[in-house]
Design an enzyme around this catalytic site. Structure first.
Site, short mmCIF file in Angstrom:
data_model
loop_
_atom_site.label_atom_id
_atom_site.label_comp_id
_atom_site.label_asym_id
_atom_site.label_seq_id
_atom_site.Cartn_x
_atom_site.Cartn_y
_atom_site.Cartn_z
CG ASP A 86 -0.25 0.09 2.55
OD1 ASP A 86 0.83 -0.52 2.71
OD2 ASP A 86 -0.77 0.78 3.46
CD GLU A 129 4.02 0.94 7.16
OE1 GLU A 129 4.60 1.33 8.20
OE2 GLU A 129 3.78 1.71 6.22
ZN LIG Z 1 6.70 2.25 4.19
#
Ligand SMILES: [Zn+2]
Length: 486
Positions: free
Chosen positions: A123, A190
């Site tokens: 992501d 994340e």
């Molecule tokens: Zn990162």
């Protein structure tokens, strides 16, 4: 005693002191590392850069508001992975978590050996609205030009995911069969806190009773010209990450008309508290991870710096003062204090009935939420100010900088990137590793790419890019790391 005797006694003491300082400085030498030999790896530069370019084109953006997520882009990326890396998908077992986080398991031949976990996230952060036209190449076009792959995620952190996939593909093609099980994670959230990606992997590993020996996930890089005073490239293999704490400070008062104030208003009381907080920094910590880092770096610095760090027993206050003057040095050494929000009355001529402020802290591993709250109470020392924890995460554990995982990462880095200064370091942002530490013995944070100041600006910013040479080196790094992780 005569004056003369006192003076000569002082002179002798001074001479001894100077001698001790000098001897310690001369004996303060770089940490030696054995040089290992590795086999050479043939990485197809065009293939790996094309694949990173294609990966960048999926707009796998993590938004703060989860409803804005474009699921088709995430699914598209996963389908592309299966098409692009058929060998990986045949040879390794894939488990999915919350639809989009991937964990590949490459079964080792020796069940007695604990696995290792290598991880990256696919992501990316959004492009700040209004900055699109500042990009030299559109952020999601994946343009390959001037020896770089351009776009959001090229550096953070799709290059790690692609490097891992390319490395495993090469190893499979060469008939490599790992003795130790290799776990490879590609996580999807994340950038918004890892609640459904890395944390789900950790729950699953715990349920399976799998305790990896060590993990490697994003972190620092091979840094060129980014550490003041060190001219050699520095591989900062981070062994810990800072924690996060938001405190809300509030003051209640009676209010009334601003034409007849009595003493300090709620805003005034709060402002005084904030001022006391900012003028009383949390003490620094030269023991532990920060001191360890400077012990590795300082021998490569000019004489004066070397002298200071070789004699911390004498110069600690001076070092503290010098480092505190730079924002980066300060953040490395201590828990930082940043008052970020402040509000009072709703109208200029009404006394505030309450005033609130939010202060953001980044916790150094030597401090805890409790110790920071204690410091805040002690420094403000005003019972009119209410202190409340809004959100807090302690800093991570500090992983072993002499552990087998650290040694592996250091050794392979030195081979791939040439003579680099290796140091343990501290990540000042939050990553998936703070989840992994719950199940892994030692977690390390490092990206095997070599970056300069102008590359660092692309990190969550404009013109993110990675050189083709770095993509090749990252693939080589993961190849050798997996091959020799026995
Ligand atoms: Zn990162």
């Amino acid at each position: 005693m005569t004056i003369k005797k006192i003076l000569s006694g002082l002179a002798v003491s001074l001479l001894i002191l100077v001698a001790v300082v000098l001897v310690r400085t001369l004996m303060f030498s770089p940490v030696e590392r054995p040089v290992e030999s590795f086999e050479s790896v043939e990485v197809d530069a065009e293939r790996v850069s094309t694949h990173l370019s294609q990966a960048v084109q999926f707009q796998t953006i993590s938004h703060q508001n989860p409803e804005l997520r474009d699921d088709a882009q995430f699914q598209g990326f996963i389908d592309w992975m299966a098409q692009t890396y058929p060998e990986v998908h045949q040879q390794l077992t894939l488990t999915k978590f919350n639809d989009y986080t991937l964990l590949y398991q490459w079964q080792g031949s020796d069940p007695e050996l604990e696995p290792i976990l290598l991880s990256g996230h696919y992501d990316v952060v959004p492009v700040l609205p209004g900055t699109e036209s500042d990009w030299q190449h559109p952020p999601f076009a994946g343009v390959v030009a001037d020896d770089y792959i351009w776009g959001r995620g090229a550096l953070d952190d799709k290059s790690a995911v692609i490097g891992l996939m390319e490395a495993v593909t090469l190893l499979i093609k060469q008939g490599h069969a790992p003795m130790r099980t290799i776990l490879i994670a590609a996580t999807h959230d994340e950038e918004v806190g890892s609640d459904h990606g890395a944390s789900a992997i950790v729950d699953w590993l715990k349920a399976q009773n799998i305790r990896p020996l060590w993990s490697l996930d994003e972190g620092s890089f091979v840094l060129n010209g980014l550490i003041p005073g060190v001219s050699e490239p520095v591989a900062s293999i981070n062994v810990a990450e800072k924690g996060y704490l938001n405190l809300r400070l509030s003051v209640e008062s009676e209010g009334g008309h601003s034409s007849m104030p009595k003493g300090y208003t709620a805003v005034g009381v709060l402002a005084r508290a904030i001022d006391r907080l900012q003028s009383h920094p949390i003490p620094s910590g030269m023991a532990g991870v920060s001191g360890d880092m400077f012990d590795h770096l300082a021998p490569h610095m000019p004489f004066l710096h070397r002298m200071l760090f070789a004699n911390k027993w004498l110069f600690a206050p001076l070092i503290d003062q010098q480092l505190s003057e730079s924002a980066a040095g300060n953040a490395m050494m201590r828990t930082t204090i940043a008052p970020t929000m402040f509000s009072g009355s709703v109208k200029a001529n009404i006394l505030p009935i309450h005033a609130t402020a939010v202060v953001n802290f980044r916790l150094h591993p030597k401090d805890t939420i409790e110790s920071v709250v204690g410091h805040v109470q002690h420094v403000i020392n005003d019972e009119r100010v209410n202190i409340e924890v809004m959100r807090g995460d302690n800093a991570s554990n500090v992983s072993n900088a002499k552990g087998v995982g650290f040694e592996r990462i250091a050794s392979v880095s030195q081979h791939v990137h040439g003579p680099v200064v290796v140091t343990p370091g501290l990540t000042i942002a939050a990553t998936d590793s703070r989840r992994y530490q719950n199940v892994v013995q030692d977690s390390y944070r490092f990206n095997p790419m070599s970056i300069h100041k102008e590359d660092a600006a692309g990190f969550h910013g404009t013109n993110e890019r990675l050189s083709i040479d770095n993509m090749v080196k990252a693939t080589e790094f993961y190849f050798l790391l997996i091959q020799t992780a026995q």
